[in-house]
Design a protein around this motif. Structure first.
Motif: not given
Length: 732
Positions: A310-329
């Motif tokens: 579950x922790x790894x999944x949450x990390x992956x979701x957050x890092x995908x946001x940060x690579x997306x080109x739009x601000x993670x929220x």
């Protein structure tokens, strides 16, 4: 139909009133002339005027002077709009009368009866005067007694008929009422109808508030702007706004009340959805430089344990946001001990390896210190330069931290509100992390984000929130859920006991301390008033009693919300250092420092807390190797209370507990929306209105699809802007 039933506007249990929806061919009239003496006066004291503006000061209402206006201000009522929008929390069905002879012992009901003889006045003792009378109807006689209401002796006239509303007592063939509500038959102000029950404060009675609302409605009901577009209102079979306001306060019938409640609940959910959708839409259009991929294996290998799936999944979701080109929220939501901090650490590492700075804001200095000690030990070995910034830093140390931060010589700064104070500048802030999100308003989160140019935002909450409620609370956030605990996290044994077990409880606490453990004892806040000393008194007196009478050989300290921050920090630090055996506290310790040695959590009067809050308190123990316990003390005989506490003893799953809390208590008691800077829900009940929420969301999405700027619905746009004006950033 017997008296004494009630119907709730919140959509919960309704007793005594059969509710049904009207068919489209039926209609209900709500027009009524103003009551005698009900009008709005001008603030200059001259002639009355029949209409008013919505922002007219509430003192324009007859009967509301300076003192009452101050009391109403405590309820958030200062204008006519706020007055008529101050909705009842409950209703009493006083529409039907009962014959005296049919009154049952303990029944609350209305009785229409004639005063048989002039009332008498007697003085029982100093400070207690009794007005007594006998009232009769065709079926029998009722003895009525009023305490310290001497004016009723001359107000109630023999031979006249009155309505008495109160709790009946029966002894043999005799019936009596003590201190009932009374008014002349036919007046219909406090009896003969469904009567609203409002939340009150000192200096404002139900009758005063009801009369004031009546005047306010008569003055401005016809000028209320309707924020629901006509096509939306008609498509979803909703009544007009004037009908809704009239019948939410003064329902003509149970059916009228349900129509009013449904319309206002739909409106609330509809406007809330529009506001959140526009927030998300604006965020989706914002752009920032995308972060490049980073090999995270070095970070993972540096950990003394493996992250859960579950922790790894949450990390992956957050890092995908940060690579997306739009601000993670993004919200990272997980139960106590689920490992949210390690998710944040991974995001911080990823951010720093992209050449940007990160900031983590905690609600207290001691929690910030704890985060600093844990994260710096991990991250500095990976080349991340860390600093601590709190309000208690000495001037020279603070200047040094600020200088290194501004020059980019610090990669991660951890602190309290000091992070958003003036003079704090970042060279290139790329990530903002807020811990214990419910302790920070949206404005504070936005203030920290404003220190950079569209930085990514990660908010963490250890309060599990049901998905339905999360859609409302965090509608402008993406949500990651850590739904499993790390291996080895121990189960906390939880029991619910009555006050009769206290001697055994104290013996158990003493044994725990003798074996090297430490204990929390939590007292509820007795009063909700911010000015009341009850919280302080309850804690200090209990601590002194324990110190003097129960545990004279133990080290006992106390902490409460009225203490100065430095005093609280000192007490908590001493407890964490093992210098205190038992800490007596209010819920100020709900979010606090980890004390691995603490093994027992005792919650006095546990019935006064929500399940989710009890779960948070329980999470203060069980953080070390000691076997830990949570003991809930309650003498409540209420079946629902017992059911709630039983849930705590049966599961440690915070999400299941949260769902049960929402089902039993409703969202109003679950979580403070205002803490988030979002408008609160006053009518809608997410426990009962899930279907209505979907309907309102569908309507909002359809409107935005054809008119994203709401240009064709100016009243709707204005109301959404008004509701969300607490947010630091606008909706445009």
């Amino acid at each position: 139909m017997g008296g004494g039933g009630d119907v709730r506007a919140g959509g919960g249990k309704r007793r005594g009133l059969p509710l049904r929806y009207l068919s489209q061919s039926e209609s209900l009239s709500f027009s009524r002339p103003p009551q005698a003496g009900c009008f709005v006066r001008r603030t200059d004291g001259k002639e009355a005027f029949p209409m008013a503006e919505l922002d007219t000061d509430v003192r324009a209402i007859r009967g509301i002077g300076e003192q009452r206006a101050k009391a109403l201000a405590k309820l958030g009522v200062g204008t006519l709009r706020e007055l008529i929008s101050y909705f009842p929390r409950d209703y009493d069905d006083r529409s039907a009368s009962r014959p005296i002879a049919l009154l049952e012992d303990g029944e609350t009901a209305c009785v229409e009866a004639m005063v048989a003889a002039p009332p008498t006045l007697a003085r029982a003792r100093r400070g207690l005067e009794l007005v007594k009378l006998r009232a009769v109807d065709a079926s029998g006689a009722l003895d009525v007694t009023f305490f310290n209401q001497t004016w009723l002796k001359s107000s109630l006239t023999a031979g006249e008929t009155y309505i008495f509303y109160g709790r009946a007592e029966r002894s043999g063939n005799r019936r009596r009422m003590v201190n009932p509500v009374v008014e002349p038959a036919g007046r219909g102000e406090q009896t003969g109808r469904i009567v609203p029950v409002y939340p009150l404060t000192a200096g404002v009675s139900q009758l005063i508030l009801s009369r004031s609302v009546r005047q306010g409605l008569d003055a401005c009901r016809s000028i209320l702007p309707d924020p629901l577009p006509d096509d939306v209102r008609q498509e979803h079979h909703l009544c007009r706004i004037g009908f809704a306001y009239e019948n939410i306060h003064f329902p003509a019938s149970a059916e009228a009340l349900e129509l009013a409640r449904r319309r206002l609940a739909f409106e609330e959910l509809f406007l809330f959805t529009l506001g959140l959708r526009r927030l998300r839409s604006r965020r989706d259009t914002a752009r920032t430089d995308p972060f490049r991929p980073v090999d995270m294996e070095r970070f993972y290998q540096a950990l003394p344990f493996s992250l859960t799936a579950a922790q790894r999944r949450c990390v992956d979701e957050a890092l995908a946001d940060m690579r997306s080109g739009r601000p993670m929220n993004r919200l990272c939501q997980g139960d106590v001990g689920s490992g949210k901090t390690m998710v944040a650490a991974a995001c911080i590492y990823f951010c720093v390896k992209n050449g940007r700075q990160a900031a983590l804001m905690a609600p207290t200095e001691i929690l910030a210190q704890q985060h600093y000690e844990g994260l710096s030990a991990l991250l500095e070995g990976l080349g991340v330069r860390c600093a601590l910034l709190t309000g208690s830093l000495r001037a020279r140390a603070r200047r040094d931290v600020l200088e290194r931060l501004a020059l980019g010589q610090t990669d991660l700064v951890i602190g309290t509100h000091a992070l958003i104070s003036g003079g704090v500048e970042y060279e290139r802030l790329g990530l903002v992390v807020t811990d214990e999100q419910h302790r920070f308003g949206v404005g504070q989160r936005a203030a920290l984000a404003a220190k950079g140019s569209h930085p990514h935002t990660l908010v963490m909450s250890a309060t599990p929130i049901p998905r339905t409620l999360a859609l409302i609370l965090y509608g402008d956030l993406d949500v990651s859920v850590i739904d499993q605990l790390p291996p080895g996290r121990q189960k906390i044994d939880t029991v619910a006991v009555s006050g009769g077990y206290r001697p055994r409880l104290y013996a158990f606490l003493h044994k725990q301390v003798e074996e090297g453990g430490q204990c929390y004892i939590v007292c509820p806040q007795v009063s909700e008033s911010e000015d009341a000393p009850d919280e302080r008194k309850a804690v200090t007196e209990y601590a002194e009693t324990l110190r003097r009478e129960v545990f004279p050989d133990l080290r006992i300290a106390f902490v409460h919300g009225k203490m100065k921050p430095k005093e609280k920090e000192a007490v908590m630090s001493a407890f964490a250092a093992g210098e205190t055996d038992i800490l007596v506290s209010t819920t100020v310790i709900e979010v606090g420092v980890d004390v691995p040695n603490a093994s027992v959590m005792v919650v006095e009067n546990a019935e006064r807390f929500g399940l989710s809050q009890l779960h948070q308190l329980r999470g203060r123990v069980g953080r070390g190797t000691r076997k830990s316990y949570c003991i809930l003390v309650s003498d409540s005989k209420n079946d629902e209370t017992r059911q709630r506490l039983r849930v705590m003893t049966q599961t440690g799953d915070g999400f299941r507990i949260a769902e049960e809390d929402l089902r039993l208590r409703g969202p109003g008691d679950f979580f403070g929306l205002r803490q988030h800077g979002l408008p609160g829900l006053r009518i809608a009940d997410l426990g009962c209105d899930a279907a209505l929420l979907k309907e309102a969301q569908s309507a909002a999405d359809a409107l935005l699809a054809r008119d994203p700027a709401l240009s064709t619905c100016p009243a709707t746009a204005a109301r959404v802007e008004e509701l969300f004006q607490q947010k630091a950033d606008t909706l445009n």
